[in-house]
Design an enzyme around this catalytic site. Structure first.
Site, PDB file in Angstrom:
ATOM      1  N   ASN A 145     -29.368 -23.738 -53.751  1.00  0.00           N
ATOM      2  CA  ASN A 145     -29.488 -22.802 -52.637  1.00  0.00           C
ATOM      3  C   ASN A 145     -28.628 -23.320 -51.485  1.00  0.00           C
ATOM      4  O   ASN A 145     -28.689 -24.513 -51.152  1.00  0.00           O
ATOM      5  CB  ASN A 145     -30.949 -22.690 -52.175  1.00  0.00           C
ATOM      6  CG  ASN A 145     -31.827 -22.047 -53.224  1.00  0.00           C
ATOM      7  OD1 ASN A 145     -31.397 -21.120 -53.907  1.00  0.00           O
ATOM      8  ND2 ASN A 145     -33.057 -22.516 -53.364  1.00  0.00           N
ATOM      9  N   HIS A 176     -25.981 -38.593 -48.680  1.00  0.00           N
ATOM     10  CA  HIS A 176     -26.396 -37.432 -47.902  1.00  0.00           C
ATOM     11  C   HIS A 176     -25.234 -36.454 -47.764  1.00  0.00           C
ATOM     12  O   HIS A 176     -24.225 -36.760 -47.124  1.00  0.00           O
ATOM     13  CB  HIS A 176     -26.897 -37.836 -46.510  1.00  0.00           C
ATOM     14  CG  HIS A 176     -27.323 -36.642 -45.711  1.00  0.00           C
ATOM     15  ND1 HIS A 176     -28.599 -36.115 -45.780  1.00  0.00           N
ATOM     16  CD2 HIS A 176     -26.629 -35.820 -44.886  1.00  0.00           C
ATOM     17  CE1 HIS A 176     -28.669 -35.042 -45.019  1.00  0.00           C
ATOM     18  NE2 HIS A 176     -27.484 -34.837 -44.455  1.00  0.00           N
ATOM     19  N   HIS A 206     -31.919 -27.552 -58.290  1.00  0.00           N
ATOM     20  CA  HIS A 206     -33.204 -27.217 -58.897  1.00  0.00           C
ATOM     21  C   HIS A 206     -33.005 -27.059 -60.402  1.00  0.00           C
ATOM     22  O   HIS A 206     -32.071 -26.375 -60.842  1.00  0.00           O
ATOM     23  CB  HIS A 206     -33.723 -25.869 -58.374  1.00  0.00           C
ATOM     24  CG  HIS A 206     -34.097 -25.842 -56.937  1.00  0.00           C
ATOM     25  ND1 HIS A 206     -35.398 -25.949 -56.503  1.00  0.00           N
ATOM     26  CD2 HIS A 206     -33.345 -25.676 -55.823  1.00  0.00           C
ATOM     27  CE1 HIS A 206     -35.441 -25.855 -55.187  1.00  0.00           C
ATOM     28  NE2 HIS A 206     -34.201 -25.687 -54.746  1.00  0.00           N
ATOM     29  N   HIS A 218     -29.299 -30.563 -53.320  1.00  0.00           N
ATOM     30  CA  HIS A 218     -30.210 -30.764 -54.456  1.00  0.00           C
ATOM     31  C   HIS A 218     -30.017 -29.632 -55.434  1.00  0.00           C
ATOM     32  O   HIS A 218     -29.802 -28.485 -55.056  1.00  0.00           O
ATOM     33  CB  HIS A 218     -31.669 -30.842 -54.003  1.00  0.00           C
ATOM     34  CG  HIS A 218     -32.105 -29.721 -53.106  1.00  0.00           C
ATOM     35  ND1 HIS A 218     -31.810 -29.694 -51.763  1.00  0.00           N
ATOM     36  CD2 HIS A 218     -32.796 -28.587 -53.365  1.00  0.00           C
ATOM     37  CE1 HIS A 218     -32.316 -28.600 -51.232  1.00  0.00           C
ATOM     38  NE2 HIS A 218     -32.911 -27.898 -52.180  1.00  0.00           N
ATOM     39  N   HIS A 271     -30.207 -31.450 -47.613  1.00  0.00           N
ATOM     40  CA  HIS A 271     -29.629 -32.568 -48.389  1.00  0.00           C
ATOM     41  C   HIS A 271     -29.442 -31.976 -49.775  1.00  0.00           C
ATOM     42  O   HIS A 271     -30.424 -31.518 -50.393  1.00  0.00           O
ATOM     43  CB  HIS A 271     -30.608 -33.752 -48.384  1.00  0.00           C
ATOM     44  CG  HIS A 271     -30.150 -34.965 -49.154  1.00  0.00           C
ATOM     45  ND1 HIS A 271     -30.177 -36.246 -48.627  1.00  0.00           N
ATOM     46  CD2 HIS A 271     -29.706 -35.096 -50.430  1.00  0.00           C
ATOM     47  CE1 HIS A 271     -29.747 -37.102 -49.549  1.00  0.00           C
ATOM     48  NE2 HIS A 271     -29.456 -36.429 -50.651  1.00  0.00           N
ATOM     49  N   CYS A 320     -33.249 -38.143 -48.088  1.00  0.00           N
ATOM     50  CA  CYS A 320     -32.785 -39.534 -47.926  1.00  0.00           C
ATOM     51  C   CYS A 320     -33.984 -40.472 -47.959  1.00  0.00           C
ATOM     52  O   CYS A 320     -33.939 -41.537 -48.598  1.00  0.00           O
ATOM     53  CB  CYS A 320     -32.017 -39.702 -46.618  1.00  0.00           C
ATOM     54  SG  CYS A 320     -30.317 -39.106 -46.668  1.00  0.00           S
ATOM     55  N   CYS A 339     -32.991 -37.766 -43.153  1.00  0.00           N
ATOM     56  CA  CYS A 339     -33.564 -36.516 -43.670  1.00  0.00           C
ATOM     57  C   CYS A 339     -34.623 -36.802 -44.743  1.00  0.00           C
ATOM     58  O   CYS A 339     -34.748 -37.920 -45.266  1.00  0.00           O
ATOM     59  CB  CYS A 339     -32.461 -35.594 -44.192  1.00  0.00           C
ATOM     60  SG  CYS A 339     -32.092 -35.719 -45.947  1.00  0.00           S
TER      61      CYS A 339
END
Ligand code: AMP
Ligand code: ZN
Length: 112
Positions: free
Chosen positions: A85, A44, A100, A98, A96, A5, A2
């Protein structure tokens, strides 16, 4: 593999903010605030729905790292926002995990 990654491995360029053996933080390519950083685990994990108990320390490290980066940029007292999200209706576009980190302007509530 991805997108994130590949960014973690350095196969796709990014603007680094922080790296250790579990996490990589880099500037968002399409910033939505004066400071917009993504905190990403090397591991991942597609979405929040895919977390297991063994990931609890990792997620705690992501949140604490986001706060540390906000502090390093002088936003700890002014304020900042952290967002995960999850899936399409929340606007997730990269599958993947994350976190923010957004800071540097007044952020509306409720979010759009
Ligand atoms: P989300 O919509 O929550 O999945 O967030 C994905 C974020 O990744 C968006 O804010 C994008 O602007 C950001 N993004 C996508 N591609 C890249 C990239 N190559 N480098 C940095 N950030 C990116
Ligand atoms: Zn990945």
């Amino acid at each position: 593999m991805c997108l994130f990654c590949r960014i973690v491995k350095g196969e796709i360029p990014s603007r680094p903010v922080y790296r250790d053996d579990r996490l990589y933080a880099f500037h968002d390519i399409n910033p939505q605030a004066p400071l917009h950083v993504l905190v990403v685990p090397h591991k991942h994990i597609a979405t929040l729905n895919d977390l297991t108990e063994e990931d609890e320390r990792l997620v705690g490290a992501m949140v604490r790292r986001a706060a540390a980066i906000a502090r390093e940029h002088g936003y700890d007292r002014r304020g900042f926002r952290t967002v995960f999200n999850c899936n399409a209706e929340a606007g997730q576009s990269v599958y993947h995990l994350h976190l923010h980190l957004l800071a540097g302007r007044r952020l509306g509530w409720p979010p759009g």
